[in-house]
Write a protein that holds these residues in place. Structure first.
Motif, PDB file in Angstrom:
ATOM      1  N   ASP A  41       0.827  -1.208   0.000  1.00  0.00           N
ATOM      2  CA  ASP A  41       0.000   0.000   0.000  1.00  0.00           C
ATOM      3  C   ASP A  41       0.863   1.261   0.000  1.00  0.00           C
ATOM      4  OD1 ASP A  41      -2.584  -1.271   0.080  1.00  0.00           O
ATOM      5  OD2 ASP A  41      -2.120  -1.824   2.149  1.00  0.00           O
ATOM      6  N   ILE A  42       1.979   1.211   0.709  1.00  0.00           N
ATOM      7  CA  ILE A  42       2.906   2.353   0.721  1.00  0.00           C
ATOM      8  C   ILE A  42       3.534   2.512  -0.660  1.00  0.00           C
ATOM      9  CG2 ILE A  42       5.100   3.190   1.658  1.00  0.00           C
ATOM     10  CD1 ILE A  42       4.257   1.941   4.351  1.00  0.00           C
ATOM     11  N   LEU A  43       3.956   1.405  -1.258  1.00  0.00           N
ATOM     12  CA  LEU A  43       4.517   1.461  -2.607  1.00  0.00           C
ATOM     13  C   LEU A  43       3.498   2.013  -3.592  1.00  0.00           C
ATOM     14  CD1 LEU A  43       6.798   0.839  -4.610  1.00  0.00           C
ATOM     15  CD2 LEU A  43       5.876  -1.493  -4.772  1.00  0.00           C
ATOM     16  N   GLU A  44       2.250   1.597  -3.458  1.00  0.00           N
ATOM     17  CA  GLU A  44       1.186   2.084  -4.335  1.00  0.00           C
ATOM     18  C   GLU A  44       0.999   3.595  -4.211  1.00  0.00           C
ATOM     19  OE1 GLU A  44      -3.497   1.446  -4.263  1.00  0.00           O
ATOM     20  OE2 GLU A  44      -2.409  -0.401  -4.722  1.00  0.00           O
ATOM     21  N   ALA A  45       1.131   4.123  -3.011  1.00  0.00           N
ATOM     22  CA  ALA A  45       1.011   5.576  -2.812  1.00  0.00           C
ATOM     23  C   ALA A  45       2.102   6.317  -3.568  1.00  0.00           C
ATOM     24  CB  ALA A  45       1.064   5.916  -1.328  1.00  0.00           C
ATOM     25  N   VAL A  46       3.280   5.721  -3.679  1.00  0.00           N
ATOM     26  CA  VAL A  46       4.393   6.336  -4.405  1.00  0.00           C
ATOM     27  C   VAL A  46       4.163   6.258  -5.907  1.00  0.00           C
ATOM     28  CG1 VAL A  46       6.856   6.153  -4.918  1.00  0.00           C
ATOM     29  CG2 VAL A  46       6.051   5.883  -2.575  1.00  0.00           C
TER      30      VAL A  46
END
Length: 126
Positions: A41-46
């Motif tokens: 989810d953090i990677l997706e935000a980036v």
């Protein structure tokens, strides 16, 4: 191009790999791995940009939901952008940090670093 000192830094599960402006492609790949390991989810935000809670049931689903109406799930998803910003900026030297300090989202930070160190799509094609 790459210094032995830069490559000699050890890996850490709790701290992202430092970036001082040298060996961007190496840092970028290491950071993507680090972000993915933290949370998809953090990677997706980036990569895709921050989650923005919207009002359901309207004909225009792009109307942002007031913060007072956010559910716990909304708060958690919005928080991924803040976590991503924190991870990326904590890896940057002062010079690199000030380059992106006006960016509001993790995606903006990532895109600014990428454009600065890789160039635009046209530059890459040439």
């Amino acid at each position: 191009m790459t210094s032995i000192e830069f490559l000699g830094e050890g890996a850490s599960l709790g701290r992202p790999f430092a970036f001082n402006g040298a060996a961007y492609m190496y840092w970028k790949e290491r950071m993507l791995i680090f972000l993915e390991a933290c949370s998809l989810d953090i990677l997706e935000a980036v990569i895709d940009g921050p989650f923005v809670p919207t009002i359901a049931g309207t004909s225009d689903s792009s109307i942002p939901k007031p913060r007072s109406d956010w559910f716990e799930d909304d708060k958690e998803k919005v928080g991924y952008n803040a976590k991503a910003k924190n991870i990326i900026t904590s890896a940057l030297s002062a010079d690199e940090f000030f380059r992106v300090s006006n960016c509001k989202t993790a995606k903006e930070i990532w895109d600014t670093l990428q454009q600065t160190h890789e160039g635009t799509t046209n530059v890459k094609r040439a």
